[in-house]
Scaffold this motif. Structure first.
Motif, mmCIF file in Angstrom:
data_model
loop_
_atom_site.group_PDB
_atom_site.id
_atom_site.type_symbol
_atom_site.label_atom_id
_atom_site.label_comp_id
_atom_site.label_asym_id
_atom_site.label_seq_id
_atom_site.Cartn_x
_atom_site.Cartn_y
_atom_site.Cartn_z
ATOM 1 N N ARG A 134 -15.896 1.491 21.282
ATOM 2 C CA ARG A 134 -15.511 0.540 22.323
ATOM 3 C C ARG A 134 -16.709 -0.063 23.050
ATOM 4 O O ARG A 134 -16.574 -1.039 23.776
ATOM 5 N N ALA A 135 -17.892 0.554 22.868
ATOM 6 C CA ALA A 135 -19.092 0.038 23.531
ATOM 7 C C ALA A 135 -20.323 0.554 22.807
ATOM 8 O O ALA A 135 -20.287 1.572 22.105
ATOM 9 N N TRP A 136 -21.450 -0.171 22.991
ATOM 10 C CA TRP A 136 -22.751 0.256 22.502
ATOM 11 C C TRP A 136 -23.696 0.405 23.679
ATOM 12 O O TRP A 136 -23.774 -0.474 24.539
ATOM 13 N N ARG A 177 -22.694 -4.560 17.431
ATOM 14 C CA ARG A 177 -21.378 -4.547 18.066
ATOM 15 C C ARG A 177 -20.468 -5.616 17.457
ATOM 16 O O ARG A 177 -20.922 -6.640 16.925
ATOM 17 N N GLN A 181 -16.171 -5.118 21.797
ATOM 18 C CA GLN A 181 -17.011 -3.979 22.165
ATOM 19 C C GLN A 181 -18.007 -4.394 23.249
ATOM 20 O O GLN A 181 -18.660 -5.426 23.133
ATOM 21 N N GLU A 269 -15.072 -6.347 26.539
ATOM 22 C CA GLU A 269 -16.507 -6.602 26.564
ATOM 23 C C GLU A 269 -17.055 -6.743 27.978
ATOM 24 O O GLU A 269 -18.263 -6.867 28.157
#
Length: 413
Positions: A134-136, A177, A181, A269
């Motif tokens: 869901r995220a970097w 990503r 994300q 995002e």
């Protein structure tokens, strides 16, 4: 996705030689409870895990026990930690193989390959409860001048070197990503327009002139989790660029801070919300008097009014106490009188601060144009006394000085 941002634990810290071990243990227990109660997906620790580069065995045990308990209690929790200026990068990185096996990401120092940054370590994917990314996170640790590339610029080379490291890392994260994300940054640094704690922080990198600009984090960074400053604050008025602050007051000057962690909600995002969660303070900090300084007689009266220690109470829960005394004249027995007044009181004296009431002027201001060699010892003594004390010099004290001076001169001949 829910993140919890914290930093500057300073495990192993002592306040005027008083251990904070019990306070840190209470905080780490509260943190575990909070991570579970708030259904947090990812814990971000933005540097200064330890107070020194060579932490005690107790401090290291507290760190490893926390990681072990967090992994056992919250097996799906993403844990990402970066090193700070107080940490030893090598010490944090040493157990990396073990931490990787536990799916814990610790970046103590800037990782490099022979020809480039090691993005496999700098970039950390955050997964939700279903295992989806869901995220970097661009997990950039504290950058020392030796970490920075040589940048050909007419501006500040240190600042531009930091900008390049963050720029390359964030660009690598953008390439990885996918739509939906979020992009998250972590850093341990000193930013422009922020507020330092006077007694327990310092400007890092290269001093105040090397404070980093907020545009280090472009607008597509949903959240930047920063460490180093112990006072929780936004940077440049941006809701998405934050210092969480330290969970404990690390100096007497931080007694009035709101110590907290930050609960961050990501909406795809973008940033959804940031909610401060206050950390319970298990040991208070008190000052007698509360403001300014008063003469010793008033201080002793206020100390006499402090609560009595009750049988069975643990001294570790007693407040830390700073006592400030106005001194119009010398008080050779100052500490003894204060300590006697505190016998049986539920307080721990950690600092005794005298406030001198003299002129405060330099010796050269008393007789300008006269060198030290031309001054009589008595004149120097009187000038020093007037600098510190408001009351007239007592004849007995001057007589004692003359006696001492005679002994020195006789022994020198």
């Amino acid at each position: 996705m829910r993140l919890l941002h914290t930093s500057d634990w300073h495990l192993g810290h002592t306040l005027y030689d008083v251990s904070r071990e019990a306070e840190h243990a209470a905080f780490l227990e509260w943190l575990l409870d909070t991570l579970e109660a708030q259904s947090v997906d990812a814990l971000l620790v933005a540097g200064d895990v330890f107070d020194t580069a060579n932490p005690s065995a107790e401090a290291q045990a507290a760190w490893y026990q926390f990681i072990a308990r967090a992994r056992k209690r919250l097996p799906r929790l993403n844990i990402t930690v970066i090193g700070g200026n107080h940490d030893s990068a090598a010490r944090l990185d040493a157990p990396d193989p073990l931490f990787r096996a536990m799916d814990v990401h610790v970046v103590g120092g800037l990782p490099r390959r022979p020809d480039a940054l090691d993005f496999e370590r700098l970039l950390v994917p955050l997964h939700d409860t279903r295992g989806r990314i869901r995220a970097w996170v661009a997990a950039v640790p504290y950058l020392r001048p030796a970490d920075l590339p040589l940048v050909d610029t007419e501006g500040d080379r240190l600042i531009e070197g930091v900008r390049e490291v963050y720029g390359l890392t964030l660009e690598a994260a953008r390439r990885r990503r996918e739509p939906g994300q979020a992009l998250v940054a972590m850093g341990h640094c000193y930013m422009v327009g922020t507020e330092l704690s006077q007694l327990s922080e310092r400007r890092i990198l290269g001093g105040n002139q090397h404070a980093l600009p907020v545009d280090l984090f472009p607008e597509d960074v949903a959240y930047a989790a920063l460490g180093h400053l112990h006072k929780a604050q936004r940077v440049g008025g941006r809701e998405s660029v934050r210092y969480s602050g330290s969970p404990l007051p690390l100096s007497l000057s931080e007694a009035g801070y709101r110590h907290q962690v930050l609960l961050v909600e990501l909406d795809g995002e973008t940033l959804g919300s940031v909610k401060p969660l206050s950390v319970p303070r298990t040991v208070d900090i008190r000052r007698v008097p509360e403001r300014n300084e008063v003469p010793l007689e008033e201080v002793l009266a206020q100390l006499a009014a402090l609560p009595e220690a009750e049988a069975g109470d643990s001294a570790r829960a007693w407040p830390y106490l700073e006592v400030c005394v106005s001194l119009p004249r010398p008080e050779p027995a100052l500490r003894r009188k204060v300590e006697e007044a505190l016998v049986g009181k539920a307080a721990r004296l950690v600092k005794l601060t005298p406030a001198y009431t003299g002129t405060g002027g330099a010796l050269a201001d008393v007789q300008p144009g006269i060198s030290l060699r031309e001054r009589k010892p008595e004149d120097v003594f009187k000038a020093r006394y007037a600098r510190d004390y408001q009351d007239p010099l007592a004849p007995g004290l001057l007589e004692a000085f003359h006696t001492l001076l005679t002994e020195v001169e006789e022994n020198a001949s």
